[in-house]
Design an enzyme around this catalytic site. Sequence first.
Site, PDB file in Angstrom:
ATOM      1  N   ARG A  36       0.861  -1.190   0.000  1.00  0.00           N
ATOM      2  CA  ARG A  36       0.000   0.000   0.000  1.00  0.00           C
ATOM      3  C   ARG A  36       0.890   1.230   0.000  1.00  0.00           C
ATOM      4  NH1 ARG A  36      -2.167   0.331   6.222  1.00  0.00           N
ATOM      5  NH2 ARG A  36      -0.214  -0.266   7.212  1.00  0.00           N
ATOM      6  N   LEU A  69      -6.030  -3.433   1.020  1.00  0.00           N
ATOM      7  CA  LEU A  69      -7.139  -4.348   1.357  1.00  0.00           C
ATOM      8  C   LEU A  69      -8.429  -3.610   1.676  1.00  0.00           C
ATOM      9  CD1 LEU A  69      -6.054  -7.521   3.303  1.00  0.00           C
ATOM     10  CD2 LEU A  69      -5.879  -6.962   0.900  1.00  0.00           C
ATOM     11  N   SER A 135      -4.730 -16.533  13.288  1.00  0.00           N
ATOM     12  CA  SER A 135      -3.819 -16.260  14.410  1.00  0.00           C
ATOM     13  C   SER A 135      -4.227 -16.960  15.698  1.00  0.00           C
ATOM     14  CB  SER A 135      -3.835 -14.747  14.663  1.00  0.00           C
ATOM     15  OG  SER A 135      -3.275 -14.448  15.910  1.00  0.00           O
ATOM     16  N   GLU A 137      -4.118 -15.596  18.403  1.00  0.00           N
ATOM     17  CA  GLU A 137      -4.827 -14.581  19.185  1.00  0.00           C
ATOM     18  C   GLU A 137      -6.335 -14.873  19.198  1.00  0.00           C
ATOM     19  OE1 GLU A 137      -3.458 -12.148  21.030  1.00  0.00           O
ATOM     20  OE2 GLU A 137      -5.197 -10.879  21.402  1.00  0.00           O
ATOM     21  N   TYR A 158      -8.324  -6.997  17.328  1.00  0.00           N
ATOM     22  CA  TYR A 158      -7.517  -7.766  16.360  1.00  0.00           C
ATOM     23  C   TYR A 158      -7.987  -9.224  16.325  1.00  0.00           C
ATOM     24  CZ  TYR A 158      -3.530 -10.384  14.476  1.00  0.00           C
ATOM     25  OH  TYR A 158      -2.739 -11.251  13.754  1.00  0.00           O
ATOM     26  N   LYS A 162      -9.683 -11.199  13.239  1.00  0.00           N
ATOM     27  CA  LYS A 162      -9.033 -12.395  12.663  1.00  0.00           C
ATOM     28  C   LYS A 162      -9.988 -13.597  12.712  1.00  0.00           C
ATOM     29  CE  LYS A 162      -4.942 -11.360  11.111  1.00  0.00           C
ATOM     30  NZ  LYS A 162      -4.444 -11.706   9.769  1.00  0.00           N
ATOM     31  N   ARG A 200      11.168  -8.143  19.653  1.00  0.00           N
ATOM     32  CA  ARG A 200      12.116  -7.268  18.933  1.00  0.00           C
ATOM     33  C   ARG A 200      12.362  -5.996  19.734  1.00  0.00           C
ATOM     34  NH1 ARG A 200      13.611  -5.282  13.712  1.00  0.00           N
ATOM     35  NH2 ARG A 200      15.775  -4.708  14.131  1.00  0.00           N
ATOM     36  N   LYS A 201      11.312  -5.509  20.409  1.00  0.00           N
ATOM     37  CA  LYS A 201      11.499  -4.334  21.257  1.00  0.00           C
ATOM     38  C   LYS A 201      12.582  -4.638  22.297  1.00  0.00           C
ATOM     39  CE  LYS A 201       9.014  -1.384  24.556  1.00  0.00           C
ATOM     40  NZ  LYS A 201       7.714  -1.001  25.126  1.00  0.00           N
TER      41      LYS A 201
HETATM   42  P1  NAP Z   1       3.575  -7.416   9.582  1.00  0.00           P
HETATM   43  O1  NAP Z   1       5.072  -7.471   9.603  1.00  0.00           O
HETATM   44  O2  NAP Z   1       2.895  -6.376  10.387  1.00  0.00           O
HETATM   45  O3  NAP Z   1       3.142  -7.263   8.042  1.00  0.00           O
HETATM   46  C1  NAP Z   1       1.835  -6.916   7.683  1.00  0.00           C
HETATM   47  C2  NAP Z   1       1.857  -6.383   6.258  1.00  0.00           C
HETATM   48  O4  NAP Z   1       0.524  -6.021   5.888  1.00  0.00           O
HETATM   49  C3  NAP Z   1       2.720  -5.129   6.051  1.00  0.00           C
HETATM   50  O5  NAP Z   1       3.449  -5.274   4.865  1.00  0.00           O
HETATM   51  C4  NAP Z   1       1.681  -4.010   5.913  1.00  0.00           C
HETATM   52  O6  NAP Z   1       2.097  -2.938   5.117  1.00  0.00           O
HETATM   53  C5  NAP Z   1       0.573  -4.776   5.214  1.00  0.00           C
HETATM   54  N1  NAP Z   1      -0.719  -4.093   5.309  1.00  0.00           N
HETATM   55  C6  NAP Z   1      -1.301  -3.585   6.419  1.00  0.00           C
HETATM   56  N2  NAP Z   1      -2.481  -3.020   6.120  1.00  0.00           N
HETATM   57  C7  NAP Z   1      -2.650  -3.163   4.766  1.00  0.00           C
HETATM   58  C8  NAP Z   1      -3.668  -2.780   3.862  1.00  0.00           C
HETATM   59  N3  NAP Z   1      -4.748  -2.110   4.255  1.00  0.00           N
HETATM   60  N4  NAP Z   1      -3.511  -3.109   2.564  1.00  0.00           N
HETATM   61  C9  NAP Z   1      -2.411  -3.751   2.131  1.00  0.00           C
HETATM   62  N5  NAP Z   1      -1.408  -4.127   2.945  1.00  0.00           N
HETATM   63  C10 NAP Z   1      -1.530  -3.845   4.256  1.00  0.00           C
HETATM   64  O7  NAP Z   1       2.955  -8.824  10.013  1.00  0.00           O
HETATM   65  P2  NAP Z   1       3.604 -10.283   9.983  1.00  0.00           P
HETATM   66  O8  NAP Z   1       4.215 -10.567  11.311  1.00  0.00           O
HETATM   67  O9  NAP Z   1       4.390 -10.447   8.753  1.00  0.00           O
HETATM   68  O10 NAP Z   1       2.292 -11.177   9.912  1.00  0.00           O
HETATM   69  C11 NAP Z   1       1.745 -11.564   8.656  1.00  0.00           C
HETATM   70  C12 NAP Z   1       0.291 -11.951   8.841  1.00  0.00           C
HETATM   71  O11 NAP Z   1       0.192 -13.047   9.747  1.00  0.00           O
HETATM   72  C13 NAP Z   1      -0.612 -10.865   9.414  1.00  0.00           C
HETATM   73  O12 NAP Z   1      -1.888 -11.019   8.832  1.00  0.00           O
HETATM   74  C14 NAP Z   1      -0.678 -11.186  10.893  1.00  0.00           C
HETATM   75  O13 NAP Z   1      -1.861 -10.668  11.456  1.00  0.00           O
HETATM   76  C15 NAP Z   1      -0.657 -12.700  10.841  1.00  0.00           C
HETATM   77  N6  NAP Z   1      -0.089 -13.386  11.996  1.00  0.00           N
HETATM   78  C16 NAP Z   1       1.138 -13.028  12.456  1.00  0.00           C
HETATM   79  C17 NAP Z   1       1.692 -13.713  13.506  1.00  0.00           C
HETATM   80  C18 NAP Z   1       3.064 -13.361  14.054  1.00  0.00           C
HETATM   81  O14 NAP Z   1       3.368 -13.749  15.180  1.00  0.00           O
HETATM   82  N7  NAP Z   1       3.890 -12.679  13.292  1.00  0.00           N
HETATM   83  C19 NAP Z   1       0.986 -14.787  14.100  1.00  0.00           C
HETATM   84  C20 NAP Z   1      -0.270 -15.127  13.582  1.00  0.00           C
HETATM   85  C21 NAP Z   1      -0.784 -14.434  12.517  1.00  0.00           C
HETATM   86  P3  NAP Z   1       2.865  -1.646   5.740  1.00  0.00           P
HETATM   87  O15 NAP Z   1       4.320  -2.046   5.779  1.00  0.00           O
HETATM   88  O16 NAP Z   1       2.570  -0.580   4.754  1.00  0.00           O
HETATM   89  O17 NAP Z   1       2.318  -1.412   7.102  1.00  0.00           O
HETATM   90  N1  GDD Z   2       4.073  -5.144  22.028  1.00  0.00           N
HETATM   91  C1  GDD Z   2       4.347  -5.128  23.334  1.00  0.00           C
HETATM   92  N2  GDD Z   2       5.058  -4.077  23.861  1.00  0.00           N
HETATM   93  N3  GDD Z   2       3.907  -6.156  24.087  1.00  0.00           N
HETATM   94  C2  GDD Z   2       4.216  -6.130  25.410  1.00  0.00           C
HETATM   95  C3  GDD Z   2       4.955  -5.095  25.999  1.00  0.00           C
HETATM   96  C4  GDD Z   2       5.382  -4.009  25.188  1.00  0.00           C
HETATM   97  O1  GDD Z   2       6.017  -3.064  25.626  1.00  0.00           O
HETATM   98  N4  GDD Z   2       5.105  -5.381  27.318  1.00  0.00           N
HETATM   99  C5  GDD Z   2       4.492  -6.536  27.542  1.00  0.00           C
HETATM  100  N5  GDD Z   2       3.939  -7.007  26.396  1.00  0.00           N
HETATM  101  C6  GDD Z   2       3.135  -8.234  26.265  1.00  0.00           C
HETATM  102  C7  GDD Z   2       1.782  -8.023  25.600  1.00  0.00           C
HETATM  103  O2  GDD Z   2       0.845  -7.481  26.530  1.00  0.00           O
HETATM  104  C8  GDD Z   2       1.475  -9.459  25.166  1.00  0.00           C
HETATM  105  O3  GDD Z   2       0.928 -10.182  26.247  1.00  0.00           O
HETATM  106  C9  GDD Z   2       2.845 -10.040  24.849  1.00  0.00           C
HETATM  107  O4  GDD Z   2       3.817  -9.135  25.410  1.00  0.00           O
HETATM  108  C10 GDD Z   2       3.129 -10.220  23.371  1.00  0.00           C
HETATM  109  O5  GDD Z   2       2.862  -9.008  22.713  1.00  0.00           O
HETATM  110  P1  GDD Z   2       3.238  -8.776  21.162  1.00  0.00           P
HETATM  111  O6  GDD Z   2       4.664  -9.070  20.942  1.00  0.00           O
HETATM  112  O7  GDD Z   2       2.728  -7.436  20.790  1.00  0.00           O
HETATM  113  O8  GDD Z   2       2.451  -9.959  20.415  1.00  0.00           O
HETATM  114  P2  GDD Z   2       0.937 -10.478  20.561  1.00  0.00           P
HETATM  115  O9  GDD Z   2       0.992 -11.833  21.171  1.00  0.00           O
HETATM  116  O10 GDD Z   2       0.058  -9.484  21.167  1.00  0.00           O
HETATM  117  O11 GDD Z   2       0.517 -10.596  19.016  1.00  0.00           O
HETATM  118  C11 GDD Z   2       1.388 -11.211  18.073  1.00  0.00           C
HETATM  119  O12 GDD Z   2       1.092 -12.591  17.986  1.00  0.00           O
HETATM  120  C12 GDD Z   2      -0.205 -12.911  17.454  1.00  0.00           C
HETATM  121  C13 GDD Z   2      -0.324 -14.444  17.452  1.00  0.00           C
HETATM  122  O13 GDD Z   2      -0.665 -14.896  18.720  1.00  0.00           O
HETATM  123  C14 GDD Z   2       1.193 -10.489  16.732  1.00  0.00           C
HETATM  124  O14 GDD Z   2       2.193 -10.932  15.835  1.00  0.00           O
HETATM  125  C15 GDD Z   2      -0.162 -10.801  16.111  1.00  0.00           C
HETATM  126  O15 GDD Z   2      -0.206 -10.262  14.788  1.00  0.00           O
HETATM  127  C16 GDD Z   2      -0.309 -12.329  16.047  1.00  0.00           C
HETATM  128  O16 GDD Z   2      -1.519 -12.697  15.463  1.00  0.00           O
END
Ligand code: NAP
Ligand code: GDD
Length: 368
Positions: A36, A69, A135, A137, A158, A162, A200-201
């Site tokens: 996008r 999207l 996910s 989640e 979220y 999903k 990553r943070k």
């Molecule tokens: P991500 O790094 O946040 O990547 C998401 C991508 O979607 C980015 O390239 C973003 O573009 C694009 N996007 C957001 N809104 C859009 C829109 N309106 N139209 C077109 N593109 C759009 O996420 P990821 O970690 O790769 O995860 C990939 C997918 O798996 C996501 O659907 C996420 O919800 C799902 N998922 C992730 C995890 C996980 O732990 N990583 C687990 C379960 C499911 P910009 O760069 O422009 O923002």
């Molecule tokens: N982001 C973030 N930042 N999370 C924090 C922090 C903070 O400073 N401190 C504590 N946490 C806790 C959140 O409250 C959560 O319980 C946990 O760390 C993980 O947070 P995230 O890393 O943001 O991931 P998530 O589990 O909420 O979501 C990720 O996993 C999902 C699959 O279960 C994302 O990748 C989603 O897109 C994905 O679907």
Amino acid sequence: MTESKTAMITGIGGQDGSYLTEFLLKKGYKVRGIIRRGSYPNTKRIDHLIEKYESFDNKGELSITYSDLTDASSIRNAIEMFKPDEIYNLAAQSHVGISFTNGISTFDINARGVFRILDTIRNKGINCKYYQASSSEMFGISPPPQNESTPMLPQSPYGIAKLAGYHITKMHRNAYGMFASNGILFNHESPRRGVNFVTRKITRIFTEVILGKTDRIVLGNLDAKRDWGFSGDYVEAMWRILQHNEPDDFVISTGETYTIRDFLKEVCRNVDINLEWKGTGVDEIGYDTNTGKTLVSINPYYFRPAEVPALLGDSTKAREILKWKPKVMFKDLVNMMLKHDLEERGNEIRGRPVSLEEAKELASKLRN
Ligand code: NAP
Ligand code: GDD
């Protein structure tokens, strides 16, 4: 010679999109992606691939177009132009915490966006398989371990969006006989993970603490448990889901779970710091038992209005049917991410990469 397959990836510029593109190009696929429009470049994770493979005639290995999207006609145009054999829908507003403030746009992208794609495939009679990035989640407060039959009780905008996307995908499979599958992926991370996800943070800011740029890591809930795998392993599972002889839904996970505290402790262990805790509630701190240096503190700003307390995936079905299993487990994942950030932030802050050995030495000198 057989014609190579074409895969279209939404979210190609994201963490998973970048690894999936590498994986599919290696398999001989033509890869097509949508990004996008952003005011700042959003292709950093795939610039190395764009430079090597992109062509603008939609005939070469990699082509990318603008689409969103939330914009049905842009999706229709992209699908009609690319004529994919497989669509991987990875695009999403993927931050759970931010979904509490941006609930409606999260729903529009993560739920209605799924409908827009599947509707186009169906109405235009396009013969392609569809992968939906569902996910863990969605399980919300369902107690662990979670598998394909576990009740889904999402707690966030979220998770709810999903879950709608998951059902929209199943409905297209059941009602219209489409090849539409869900991968229910547990958390997966990598050096390409967005910087505001907790893993990553932590590795990035911990590096800044080591390099003297920041004082400490400030976080929210440390007690949540997550099943963390490596994104590079999980994109292979996505592909396997679409190569299976019938559409279906699969949990993808490592089968191990750790708290945020465990993650922090493991990061510290990599540089020989023993991290312990004192205080309670928002006054709790994490400190180095050798030097007394405070490394972690809490700010309620990072608490979520509702939390998913514990995720632990049971991926037996994928392991048995798809013959998939994770290769990178917790300790190697932490080590990979920390080493990457020492290199990257070292370059940015010090003008050169910092090694783990050097980081150990710097860590031993940290004081409040
Ligand atoms: P991500 O790094 O946040 O990547 C998401 C991508 O979607 C980015 O390239 C973003 O573009 C694009 N996007 C957001 N809104 C859009 C829109 N309106 N139209 C077109 N593109 C759009 O996420 P990821 O970690 O790769 O995860 C990939 C997918 O798996 C996501 O659907 C996420 O919800 C799902 N998922 C992730 C995890 C996980 O732990 N990583 C687990 C379960 C499911 P910009 O760069 O422009 O923002
Ligand atoms: N982001 C973030 N930042 N999370 C924090 C922090 C903070 O400073 N401190 C504590 N946490 C806790 C959140 O409250 C959560 O319980 C946990 O760390 C993980 O947070 P995230 O890393 O943001 O991931 P998530 O589990 O909420 O979501 C990720 O996993 C999902 C699959 O279960 C994302 O990748 C989603 O897109 C994905 O679907």
